[in-house]
Design a protein around this motif. Structure first.
Motif, PDB file in Angstrom:
ATOM      1  N   PRO A 174       0.828  -1.202   0.000  1.00 55.65           N
ATOM      2  CA  PRO A 174       0.000   0.000   0.000  1.00 55.65           C
ATOM      3  C   PRO A 174       0.867   1.260   0.000  1.00 55.65           C
ATOM      4  O   PRO A 174       1.883   1.310   0.692  1.00 55.65           O
ATOM      5  CB  PRO A 174      -0.777  -0.116   1.305  1.00 55.65           C
ATOM      6  CG  PRO A 174       0.134  -0.890   2.216  1.00 55.65           C
ATOM      7  CD  PRO A 174       0.900  -1.835   1.318  1.00 55.65           C
ATOM      8  N   SER A 175       0.456   2.241  -0.793  1.00 51.59           N
ATOM      9  CA  SER A 175       1.136   3.536  -0.849  1.00 51.59           C
ATOM     10  C   SER A 175       0.136   4.628  -1.167  1.00 51.59           C
ATOM     11  O   SER A 175      -0.859   4.391  -1.852  1.00 51.59           O
ATOM     12  CB  SER A 175       2.215   3.558  -1.930  1.00 51.59           C
ATOM     13  OG  SER A 175       3.321   2.784  -1.572  1.00 51.59           O
ATOM     14  N   VAL A 176       0.443   5.813  -0.683  1.00 48.89           N
ATOM     15  CA  VAL A 176      -0.365   6.998  -0.953  1.00 48.89           C
ATOM     16  C   VAL A 176       0.539   8.037  -1.602  1.00 48.89           C
ATOM     17  O   VAL A 176       1.597   8.361  -1.071  1.00 48.89           O
ATOM     18  CB  VAL A 176      -0.983   7.563   0.342  1.00 48.89           C
ATOM     19  CG1 VAL A 176      -1.759   8.844   0.064  1.00 48.89           C
ATOM     20  CG2 VAL A 176      -1.876   6.512   1.010  1.00 48.89           C
ATOM     21  N   LEU A 177       0.117   8.538  -2.762  1.00 49.63           N
ATOM     22  CA  LEU A 177       0.851   9.570  -3.485  1.00 49.63           C
ATOM     23  C   LEU A 177      -0.011  10.819  -3.530  1.00 49.63           C
ATOM     24  O   LEU A 177      -1.171  10.754  -3.937  1.00 49.63           O
ATOM     25  CB  LEU A 177       1.157   9.128  -4.917  1.00 49.63           C
ATOM     26  CG  LEU A 177       2.246   8.098  -5.142  1.00 49.63           C
ATOM     27  CD1 LEU A 177       1.881   6.752  -4.553  1.00 49.63           C
ATOM     28  CD2 LEU A 177       2.514   7.949  -6.616  1.00 49.63           C
ATOM     29  N   TYR A 178       0.538  11.921  -3.100  1.00 49.31           N
ATOM     30  CA  TYR A 178      -0.129  13.211  -3.218  1.00 49.31           C
ATOM     31  C   TYR A 178       0.443  13.915  -4.432  1.00 49.31           C
ATOM     32  O   TYR A 178       1.672  14.004  -4.573  1.00 49.31           O
ATOM     33  CB  TYR A 178       0.134  14.087  -2.000  1.00 49.31           C
ATOM     34  CG  TYR A 178      -0.658  13.788  -0.752  1.00 49.31           C
ATOM     35  CD1 TYR A 178      -1.510  12.693  -0.641  1.00 49.31           C
ATOM     36  CD2 TYR A 178      -0.538  14.624   0.346  1.00 49.31           C
ATOM     37  CE1 TYR A 178      -2.218  12.452   0.526  1.00 49.31           C
ATOM     38  CE2 TYR A 178      -1.241  14.404   1.514  1.00 49.31           C
ATOM     39  CZ  TYR A 178      -2.082  13.306   1.593  1.00 49.31           C
ATOM     40  OH  TYR A 178      -2.771  13.078   2.763  1.00 49.31           O
ATOM     41  N   LEU A 179      -0.439  14.435  -5.290  1.00 52.66           N
ATOM     42  CA  LEU A 179      -0.022  15.216  -6.450  1.00 52.66           C
ATOM     43  C   LEU A 179      -0.490  16.653  -6.255  1.00 52.66           C
ATOM     44  O   LEU A 179      -1.692  16.909  -6.123  1.00 52.66           O
ATOM     45  CB  LEU A 179      -0.636  14.657  -7.736  1.00 52.66           C
ATOM     46  CG  LEU A 179      -0.368  13.188  -8.060  1.00 52.66           C
ATOM     47  CD1 LEU A 179      -0.984  12.831  -9.404  1.00 52.66           C
ATOM     48  CD2 LEU A 179       1.114  12.883  -8.059  1.00 52.66           C
ATOM     49  N   GLU A 180       0.443  17.574  -6.241  1.00 49.13           N
ATOM     50  CA  GLU A 180       0.130  18.990  -6.079  1.00 49.13           C
ATOM     51  C   GLU A 180       0.595  19.745  -7.305  1.00 49.13           C
ATOM     52  O   GLU A 180       1.667  19.459  -7.847  1.00 49.13           O
ATOM     53  CB  GLU A 180       0.808  19.557  -4.836  1.00 49.13           C
ATOM     54  CG  GLU A 180       0.298  18.962  -3.551  1.00 49.13           C
ATOM     55  CD  GLU A 180       0.972  19.557  -2.309  1.00 49.13           C
ATOM     56  OE1 GLU A 180       2.026  20.216  -2.452  1.00 49.13           O
ATOM     57  OE2 GLU A 180       0.441  19.352  -1.211  1.00 49.13           O
ATOM     58  N   GLY A 181      -0.212  20.695  -7.741  1.00 51.04           N
ATOM     59  CA  GLY A 181       0.140  21.537  -8.876  1.00 51.04           C
ATOM     60  C   GLY A 181      -1.065  22.326  -9.324  1.00 51.04           C
ATOM     61  O   GLY A 181      -2.204  21.991  -8.993  1.00 51.04           O
ATOM     62  N   ASP A 182      -0.810  23.375 -10.093  1.00 51.37           N
ATOM     63  CA  ASP A 182      -1.886  24.218 -10.595  1.00 51.37           C
ATOM     64  C   ASP A 182      -2.782  23.452 -11.556  1.00 51.37           C
ATOM     65  O   ASP A 182      -2.417  22.364 -12.034  1.00 51.37           O
ATOM     66  CB  ASP A 182      -1.300  25.431 -11.325  1.00 51.37           C
ATOM     67  CG  ASP A 182      -0.593  26.394 -10.379  1.00 51.37           C
ATOM     68  OD1 ASP A 182      -0.914  26.408  -9.170  1.00 51.37           O
ATOM     69  OD2 ASP A 182       0.298  27.125 -10.857  1.00 51.37           O
ATOM     70  N   LEU A 183      -3.928  24.030 -11.858  1.00 49.33           N
ATOM     71  CA  LEU A 183      -4.813  23.463 -12.881  1.00 49.33           C
ATOM     72  C   LEU A 183      -4.029  23.317 -14.178  1.00 49.33           C
ATOM     73  O   LEU A 183      -3.291  24.228 -14.576  1.00 49.33           O
ATOM     74  CB  LEU A 183      -6.019  24.375 -13.121  1.00 49.33           C
ATOM     75  CG  LEU A 183      -7.130  24.322 -12.082  1.00 49.33           C
ATOM     76  CD1 LEU A 183      -8.143  25.434 -12.352  1.00 49.33           C
ATOM     77  CD2 LEU A 183      -7.809  22.979 -12.079  1.00 49.33           C
ATOM     78  N   GLY A 184      -4.159  22.178 -14.818  1.00 50.31           N
ATOM     79  CA  GLY A 184      -3.505  21.949 -16.101  1.00 50.31           C
ATOM     80  C   GLY A 184      -2.034  21.583 -16.015  1.00 50.31           C
ATOM     81  O   GLY A 184      -1.370  21.443 -17.041  1.00 50.31           O
ATOM     82  N   ALA A 185      -1.503  21.411 -14.799  1.00 51.15           N
ATOM     83  CA  ALA A 185      -0.081  21.105 -14.647  1.00 51.15           C
ATOM     84  C   ALA A 185       0.262  19.674 -15.067  1.00 51.15           C
ATOM     85  O   ALA A 185       1.417  19.370 -15.315  1.00 51.15           O
ATOM     86  CB  ALA A 185       0.367  21.343 -13.206  1.00 51.15           C
ATOM     87  N   GLY A 186      -0.740  18.795 -15.122  1.00 49.91           N
ATOM     88  CA  GLY A 186      -0.484  17.440 -15.597  1.00 49.91           C
ATOM     89  C   GLY A 186      -0.604  16.359 -14.544  1.00 49.91           C
ATOM     90  O   GLY A 186      -0.022  15.280 -14.687  1.00 49.91           O
ATOM     91  N   LYS A 187      -1.372  16.617 -13.501  1.00 50.37           N
ATOM     92  CA  LYS A 187      -1.544  15.611 -12.451  1.00 50.37           C
ATOM     93  C   LYS A 187      -2.217  14.351 -13.004  1.00 50.37           C
ATOM     94  O   LYS A 187      -1.762  13.237 -12.747  1.00 50.37           O
ATOM     95  CB  LYS A 187      -2.348  16.203 -11.288  1.00 50.37           C
ATOM     96  CG  LYS A 187      -1.622  17.355 -10.584  1.00 50.37           C
ATOM     97  CD  LYS A 187      -2.435  17.991  -9.495  1.00 50.37           C
ATOM     98  CE  LYS A 187      -3.659  18.726  -9.965  1.00 50.37           C
ATOM     99  NZ  LYS A 187      -3.395  19.913 -10.775  1.00 50.37           N
TER     100      LYS A 187
END
Length: 153
Positions: free
Chosen positions: A25-38
């Motif tokens: 099990p792993s948890v990944l947080y993706l942060e970035g502006d709208l449209g950044a490519g998350k």
């Protein structure tokens, strides 16, 4: 770890590389502006894990489950979340015990109700490309980051 990616294709390729480094099990947080490519990064991760179908942003559904061979991945997009308590209605507590990967876009909107991240991936615009900063937040994250650094590009 910082990685400069020149295109959406290179961002998906990095996601596929990430798929070879993370373990459930792993948890990944993706942060970035709208449209950044998350979601683009998540698409690469899912394709790297063997998913052959489309990968949609769960902007309106908040969560999109993917059943893979021997693994579940939950893709969350919390951009439209009004209150972190709304996460209780999604049944997230029931999913916590599963041997799964969680990929969470806009995690700041769910603080207090989300599990701690193993990896934090921040995506910033850098000219026409994207600069990804990958930070480990747990021992499992450190192990994944070590594997990621040792994988060929």
């Amino acid at each position: 770890m910082e990685v400069l990616l020149e295109s959406a294709e290179s961002q998906q390729a990095f996601g596929a590389r990430l798929a070879r480094a993370v373990r459930a099990p792993s948890v990944l947080y993706l942060e970035g502006d709208l449209g950044a490519g998350k979601t683009t990064l998540t698409r690469g991760l899912l394709h790297g894990l063997g998913h052959l179908g489309p990968v949609r942003s769960p902007t309106y559904t908040l969560i999109e489950p993917y059943r893979l061979t021997g693994l579940s991945l939950y893709h969350l997009d919390l951009y439209r979340l009004g209150d972190p308590e709304e996460l209780d209605y999604l049944g997230l507590r029931d999913l916590l015990g599963q041997d799964a990967l969680w990929v969470v876009e806009w995690p700041g909107r769910g603080l207090g109700f989300l599990p701690k991240p193993d990896l934090l991936i921040q995506i910033r615009y850098e000219g026409q490309g994207r600069l990804l900063t990958v930070t480990a937040r747990t021992a499992a994250g450190e192990a994944a980051l070590g594997r990621l650094r040792n994988l060929p590009d």
